[in-house]
Design a protein around this motif. Structure first.
Motif, PDB file in Angstrom:
ATOM      1  N   VAL A  68       0.833  -1.196   0.000  1.00 37.17           N
ATOM      2  CA  VAL A  68       0.000   0.000   0.000  1.00 37.17           C
ATOM      3  C   VAL A  68       0.874   1.255   0.000  1.00 37.17           C
ATOM      4  CG1 VAL A  68      -1.677   1.334   1.333  1.00 37.17           C
ATOM      5  CG2 VAL A  68      -1.966  -1.121   1.089  1.00 37.17           C
ATOM      6  N   GLY A  69       1.926   1.226   0.829  1.00 33.44           N
ATOM      7  CA  GLY A  69       2.823   2.377   0.871  1.00 33.44           C
ATOM      8  C   GLY A  69       3.517   2.594  -0.466  1.00 33.44           C
ATOM      9  N   ILE A  70       3.983   1.501  -1.061  1.00 31.05           N
ATOM     10  CA  ILE A  70       4.677   1.609  -2.347  1.00 31.05           C
ATOM     11  C   ILE A  70       3.740   2.140  -3.422  1.00 31.05           C
ATOM     12  CG2 ILE A  70       5.482   0.115  -4.227  1.00 31.05           C
ATOM     13  CD1 ILE A  70       7.191  -1.340  -2.235  1.00 31.05           C
ATOM     14  N   LEU A  71       2.501   1.642  -3.430  1.00 25.17           N
ATOM     15  CA  LEU A  71       1.534   2.128  -4.417  1.00 25.17           C
ATOM     16  C   LEU A  71       1.347   3.637  -4.288  1.00 25.17           C
ATOM     17  CD1 LEU A  71      -1.386  -0.467  -4.536  1.00 25.17           C
ATOM     18  CD2 LEU A  71       0.427  -0.105  -6.198  1.00 25.17           C
ATOM     19  N   SER A  72       1.155   4.082  -3.049  1.00 28.14           N
ATOM     20  CA  SER A  72       0.926   5.511  -2.843  1.00 28.14           C
ATOM     21  C   SER A  72       2.099   6.316  -3.385  1.00 28.14           C
ATOM     22  CB  SER A  72       0.753   5.827  -1.352  1.00 28.14           C
ATOM     23  OG  SER A  72      -0.233   5.015  -0.775  1.00 28.14           O
ATOM     24  N   LEU A  73       3.305   5.912  -3.022  1.00 24.91           N
ATOM     25  CA  LEU A  73       4.476   6.691  -3.424  1.00 24.91           C
ATOM     26  C   LEU A  73       4.704   6.612  -4.934  1.00 24.91           C
ATOM     27  CD1 LEU A  73       6.828   5.805  -0.455  1.00 24.91           C
ATOM     28  CD2 LEU A  73       5.627   7.943  -0.860  1.00 24.91           C
ATOM     29  N   ALA A  74       4.550   5.408  -5.500  1.00 24.80           N
ATOM     30  CA  ALA A  74       4.753   5.269  -6.945  1.00 24.80           C
ATOM     31  C   ALA A  74       3.736   6.113  -7.699  1.00 24.80           C
ATOM     32  CB  ALA A  74       4.639   3.801  -7.343  1.00 24.80           C
ATOM     33  N   GLY A  75       2.490   6.078  -7.234  1.00 23.73           N
ATOM     34  CA  GLY A  75       1.447   6.854  -7.894  1.00 23.73           C
ATOM     35  C   GLY A  75       1.714   8.340  -7.842  1.00 23.73           C
ATOM     36  N   LEU A  76       2.119   8.810  -6.666  1.00 27.92           N
ATOM     37  CA  LEU A  76       2.392  10.242  -6.523  1.00 27.92           C
ATOM     38  C   LEU A  76       3.568  10.659  -7.400  1.00 27.92           C
ATOM     39  CD1 LEU A  76       1.809  10.685  -2.699  1.00 27.92           C
ATOM     40  CD2 LEU A  76       0.510  11.754  -4.528  1.00 27.92           C
TER      41      LEU A  76
ATOM     42  N   LEU B 257       6.770   9.559   4.278  1.00 27.54           N
ATOM     43  CA  LEU B 257       6.481  10.286   3.042  1.00 27.54           C
ATOM     44  C   LEU B 257       4.979  10.345   2.762  1.00 27.54           C
ATOM     45  CD1 LEU B 257       9.418   8.969   0.853  1.00 27.54           C
ATOM     46  CD2 LEU B 257       9.116  11.280   1.756  1.00 27.54           C
ATOM     47  N   VAL B 258       4.290   9.243   2.989  1.00 26.31           N
ATOM     48  CA  VAL B 258       2.852   9.274   2.730  1.00 26.31           C
ATOM     49  C   VAL B 258       2.151  10.174   3.762  1.00 26.31           C
ATOM     50  CG1 VAL B 258       0.784   7.886   2.370  1.00 26.31           C
ATOM     51  CG2 VAL B 258       2.972   7.003   1.671  1.00 26.31           C
ATOM     52  N   SER B 259       2.657  10.200   4.989  1.00 28.24           N
ATOM     53  CA  SER B 259       2.114  11.146   5.975  1.00 28.24           C
ATOM     54  C   SER B 259       2.300  12.577   5.515  1.00 28.24           C
ATOM     55  CB  SER B 259       2.830  11.020   7.325  1.00 28.24           C
ATOM     56  OG  SER B 259       2.628   9.782   7.873  1.00 28.24           O
ATOM     57  N   LEU B 260       3.464  12.862   4.941  1.00 31.38           N
ATOM     58  CA  LEU B 260       3.695  14.212   4.427  1.00 31.38           C
ATOM     59  C   LEU B 260       2.732  14.508   3.278  1.00 31.38           C
ATOM     60  CD1 LEU B 260       7.572  14.630   4.490  1.00 31.38           C
ATOM     61  CD2 LEU B 260       5.868  15.603   6.021  1.00 31.38           C
ATOM     62  N   ALA B 261       2.443  13.456   2.486  1.00 37.13           N
ATOM     63  CA  ALA B 261       1.444  13.648   1.441  1.00 37.13           C
ATOM     64  C   ALA B 261       0.104  13.988   2.071  1.00 37.13           C
ATOM     65  CB  ALA B 261       1.325  12.393   0.582  1.00 37.13           C
ATOM     66  N   GLY B 262      -0.214  13.345   3.172  1.00 37.86           N
ATOM     67  CA  GLY B 262      -1.443  13.657   3.885  1.00 37.86           C
ATOM     68  C   GLY B 262      -1.431  15.079   4.417  1.00 37.86           C
ATOM     69  N   THR B 263      -0.266  15.474   4.924  1.00 38.17           N
ATOM     70  CA  THR B 263      -0.132  16.848   5.398  1.00 38.17           C
ATOM     71  C   THR B 263      -0.376  17.816   4.246  1.00 38.17           C
ATOM     72  OG1 THR B 263       1.616  16.006   6.840  1.00 38.17           O
ATOM     73  CG2 THR B 263       1.387  18.378   6.704  1.00 38.17           C
ATOM     74  N   ALA B 264       0.223  17.499   3.101  1.00 37.00           N
ATOM     75  CA  ALA B 264       0.029  18.355   1.933  1.00 37.00           C
ATOM     76  C   ALA B 264      -1.420  18.314   1.466  1.00 37.00           C
ATOM     77  CB  ALA B 264       0.952  17.902   0.807  1.00 37.00           C
ATOM     78  N   MET B 265      -2.075  17.177   1.662  1.00 33.22           N
ATOM     79  CA  MET B 265      -3.492  17.077   1.311  1.00 33.22           C
ATOM     80  C   MET B 265      -4.301  18.104   2.096  1.00 33.22           C
ATOM     81  SD  MET B 265      -6.102  13.911   2.057  1.00 33.22           S
ATOM     82  CE  MET B 265      -5.743  13.812   3.795  1.00 33.22           C
TER      83      MET B 265
ATOM     84  N   LEU C   7      -4.509   9.110  -3.957  1.00 34.32           N
ATOM     85  CA  LEU C   7      -3.414   8.138  -3.919  1.00 34.32           C
ATOM     86  C   LEU C   7      -3.072   7.721  -2.514  1.00 34.32           C
ATOM     87  CD1 LEU C   7      -1.459   9.248  -6.947  1.00 34.32           C
ATOM     88  CD2 LEU C   7      -2.006   6.920  -6.355  1.00 34.32           C
ATOM     89  N   GLY C   8      -3.242   8.623  -1.568  1.00 35.38           N
ATOM     90  CA  GLY C   8      -2.953   8.250  -0.197  1.00 35.38           C
ATOM     91  C   GLY C   8      -4.174   7.757   0.542  1.00 35.38           C
TER      92      GLY C   8
END
Lengths: 92, 108, 553
Positions: free
Chosen positions: B69-77, C362-370, C209-210
């Motif tokens: 799930v984490g990889i998908l999110s990062l790859a997508g972004l 990084l995904v948390s930061l994406a959430g922050t940016a969200m 995405l997140g």
């Protein structure tokens, strides 16, 4: 305009306050009625109550008017509370 | 193996992305031919599924799913970001990832 | 509020599906806005919390401690506790780990000297057994606790954080319902279109995405605070909360003292027994109840990081404190316990290896940016609706000031916190408090600056944040010898990672500053741009359905 704001405030109260009461009633009811060990029932009930709360909030703003919003929150809350009392009294 | 999973996710998402008219035109300046859409979609989903398999291989299923799930999110972004500013680079990266993935998986 | 939504009586004119999406769109906007500023702060500090120990270690650069085994940790802790706290009611020992190599102990002093608090926390060097003395700082713990307590007293801070979390959950769900073209617009990001369109695309991309992460982190955050937020569940089945906690976490229940003295069994061998029982699982915590009493017990907990489902409670083993006999313990949790444990474990992310931990960050930061892009989008939409050349309305200005202070200002505050750590003298009394005071002072000053500055606030605040962060590694080099020149060759990834991350964050803020500067210039040329706005901008707000702007086309 005032009528609009009153309606919005009413819905907000129904969602925030009424929703909390509904969620608490759901938590109490589930904690008593779920066929699990007491401690597990409480944990499950608490988790599910957040789902109930969120759905209630969405419903309050999706429904046609503020009256329906309140009805949709208050009536299930009463039913769940009643079930809780029954369950507690009956020693479930 | 995590690197392979990431490459597969990126390549998979790129394929799914190219299967959309709008983005295909962004990258290729041509309309999307009908037959190609099905191929791209299939390859795209395959990439994502293989990515999950790579994660599970490396870490087991429960940890692997979370990592996936984490990889998908990062790859997508990453793909979205590249696509917005450098569509050709995004495409090139997709090709590179698709090529690199089996090598990375084999080396792991 | 004008043009926000049709007043109730006119609504039935819309088709039911449209009505639902419009309603959810309204709900998403307001649920998001009201708590958006607080949620941004919670997301950012939450993201940083995934590196809580690393941040603390960077903030105490004079401490260089190597991790040791759990058995050694317990030996060292036991020696210290027997000497310094023989009559405490409870000893807590946390074993040394790679991320937190010091041995952490805490105890409730039986008779604390007047003026001192009874509960003492000490970190020991596992090699020397001595207490580690370093500059007093709250380190990463400050950010971590701010994340869910907001630097307010218990329980108010947690309540507020919980309420914000509930609003976040509603915002996410209403956002999903609103965003009809979830899949069609999955990869869409058109920054060059500018204005509201760009912010919308960015907000959508970050959100969609997140989405699994954002949903998980929000729901699990609420579950973490469940006992506080939803006591009805507990009180429905138990007479009081203490009963529930004792049953849910039996290893930590306090048992009464017998009053008879009895020597405590040596603790280190118990570690070996537990490690064997758990088939190589790591020991993390040891709680000694009533050391020196005949009713003493020793409970060992398995490392929370061993499995994601241990997030809430790890298996424990309890031994008799005098004889060392195993008394039982809690094994793997049942179905509900595992589910709850996994939910909580996913939030805390303690099970994550470095690679996954970085993904979490990084995904948390994406959430922050969200959250941040959502707040910016609110402004962009309102600005778009204003007549060309008209000044911002009061509400728009207010929200923009709050946005700038909460987003750019918080970044400045974090940077100031780290600067304070390096600049304040090591022997300053109440040094830890001063660091956090500087954090809040910088944050507050940012709001004031934003209010006064008007046009240039975003550019200036972002630039200041960028400057502070980019210079942080330089400051590190000037004040310590564990700077990048030393940490990179030595493979000291805690120090180097922090410095490098500060550089990247600084570059990001610099980019934001540049964009803000450009945008504010563009805003003053708004009349020309507005006239050329395409079909989705051309028919602004006169008709009620402002939610046409939420459409992608």
């Amino acid at each position: 305009m005032l009528r609009y704001r009153l309606a919005v405030t009413s819905r907000a109260a129904a969602a925030i306050g009424g929703g909390y009461v509904l969620a608490s009633a759901a938590a109490a009811c589930l904690a008593v009625w779920l066929p699990l060990a007491r401690v597990d029932a409480v944990v499950a009930a608490q988790m599910l109550s957040f789902v109930v709360y969120a759905c209630a909030a969405l419903w309050v703003f999706a429904t046609r008017n503020a009256w329906r919003a309140w009805a949709g929150v208050a009536l299930p809350a009463l039913v769940l509370a009643a079930l809780f009392w029954l369950g507690r009294a009956g020693g479930v | 193996m995590s690197a392979a999973a990431f490459c597969l996710a990126y390549a998979g998402f790129s394929a799914l992305c190219l299967a959309m008219d709008r983005h295909h035109e962004d990258v290729f300046d041509r309309a999307l031919p009908r037959g190609r859409r099905l191929w791209l979609r299939a390859l795209g989903w395959l990439g994502l599924v293989l990515s999950l398999a790579a994660c599970a291989t490396a870490w087991g299923w429960s940890y692997g799913i979370v990592e996936w799930v984490g990889i998908l999110s990062l790859a997508g972004l990453l793909l979205i970001w590249l696509l917005a500013y450098r569509p050709r680079a995004a495409l090139a990266a997709a090709g590179a990832c698709a090529a690199a993935a089996p090598l990375l998986a084999w080396a792991a | 509020m004008k043009g926000m939504r049709q007043p109730e009586p006119a609504q039935p004119a819309h088709a039911p599906a449209e009505g639902l999406r419009q309603a959810m769109s309204w709900l998403h906007t307001w649920a998001g806005l009201v708590f958006g500023w607080l949620l941004f702060a919670m997301f950012l500090t939450g993201a940083l919390s995934f590196f809580r120990p690393e941040i603390t270690r960077w903030m105490r650069p004079e401490v260089a401690v190597q991790p040791v085994s759990a058995a050694r940790s317990v030996e060292v802790a036991e020696a210290y506790l027997r000497r310094h706290a023989p009559d405490a009611a409870r000893w807590f020992i946390v074993a040394s780990t790679a991320r937190e190599p010091g041995v952490r102990i805490s105890y409730q002093a039986a008779k604390p000297p007047p003026g001192q608090r009874g509960f003492r926390r000490v970190t020991l060097d596992p090699v020397t057994g001595q207490e580690i003395h370093a500059r007093e700082t709250r380190g990463g713990d400050f950010l971590y606790r701010f994340h869910f307590q907001l630097e307010m007293g218990v329980p108010w801070g947690r309540w507020l954080a919980g309420i914000a979390g509930m609003f976040m959950l509603v915002a996410i769900l209403s956002g999903i319902i609103t965003h009809k073209k979830l899949f069609a617009d999955f990869f869409t990001f058109r920054p060059r279109k500018g204005g509201q369109r760009a912010w919308m695309d960015g907000h959508n991309a970050l959100s969609v995405l997140g989405l699994p992460f954002h949903l998980m982190i929000t729901f699990s955050g609420l579950v973490l605070l469940a006992s506080l937020l939803m006591p009805a569940g507990i009180l429905a089945a138990y007479d009081n909360e203490r009963e529930f906690f004792d049953e849910a976490f039996p290893a930590f229940a306090m048992k009464p003292a017998s009053g008879q003295a009895a020597p405590l069994v040596p603790l280190a061998p118990l570690v070996a027994q537990a490690e064997q029982a758990w088939d190589g699982g790591a020991i993390q915590r040891m709680v000694v109840n009533r050391p020196g009493d005949a009713a003493a017990t020793v409970s060992l907990s398995r490392a929370v990081s061993d499995r994601v489902s241990y997030g809430r409670q790890a298996p424990t083993l309890t031994f008799d404190g005098v004889t060392g006999q195993p008394l039982g313990g809690t094994g793997e949790a049942g179905a509900v316990g595992t589910v709850a444990g996994t939910v909580v474990g996913l939030h805390l992310g303690l099970f994550a290896q470095p690679l996954l931990r970085w993904a979490y960050f990084l995904v948390s930061l994406a959430g922050t940016a969200m959250v941040g892009t959502g707040l910016a989008l609110w402004i962009a939409k309102r600005r778009q609706k204003l007549r060309s050349g008209a000044p911002d309305t009061l509400s728009l200005r207010l929200v923009d000031v709050l946005n700038a202070g909460s987003i750019a200002g918080l970044c400045v505050a974090c940077a100031a916190y780290f600067w304070a750590n390096r600049v304040l003298p090591a022997d300053l009394p109440a040094r830890g408090q001063w660091e956090t005071r500087i954090f809040f002072a910088a944050w507050a000053a940012s709001y004031v600056y934003a209010a006064l500055r008007g046009r240039r606030k975003w550019r200036d605040l972002s630039a200041l944040g960028a400057l502070l962060l980019l210079l942080l590694p330089v400051l590190n080099a000037l004040t310590t010898d564990r700077h990048l020149g030393a940490s990179l060759p030595a493979g000291d990834w805690v120090m180097a990672g922090f410095d490098l991350s500060a550089l990247v964050a600084g570059l990001l803020l610099a980019w934001i500053a540049r964009k803000s500067g450009g945008r504010e210039q563009a805003a003053s040329r708004r009349p020309a741009r507005h006239a050329t706005a395409g079909p989705d901008g051309a028919a602004p707000p006169l008709a009620g359905s402002s939610n046409a702007a939420y459409e992608s086309r």
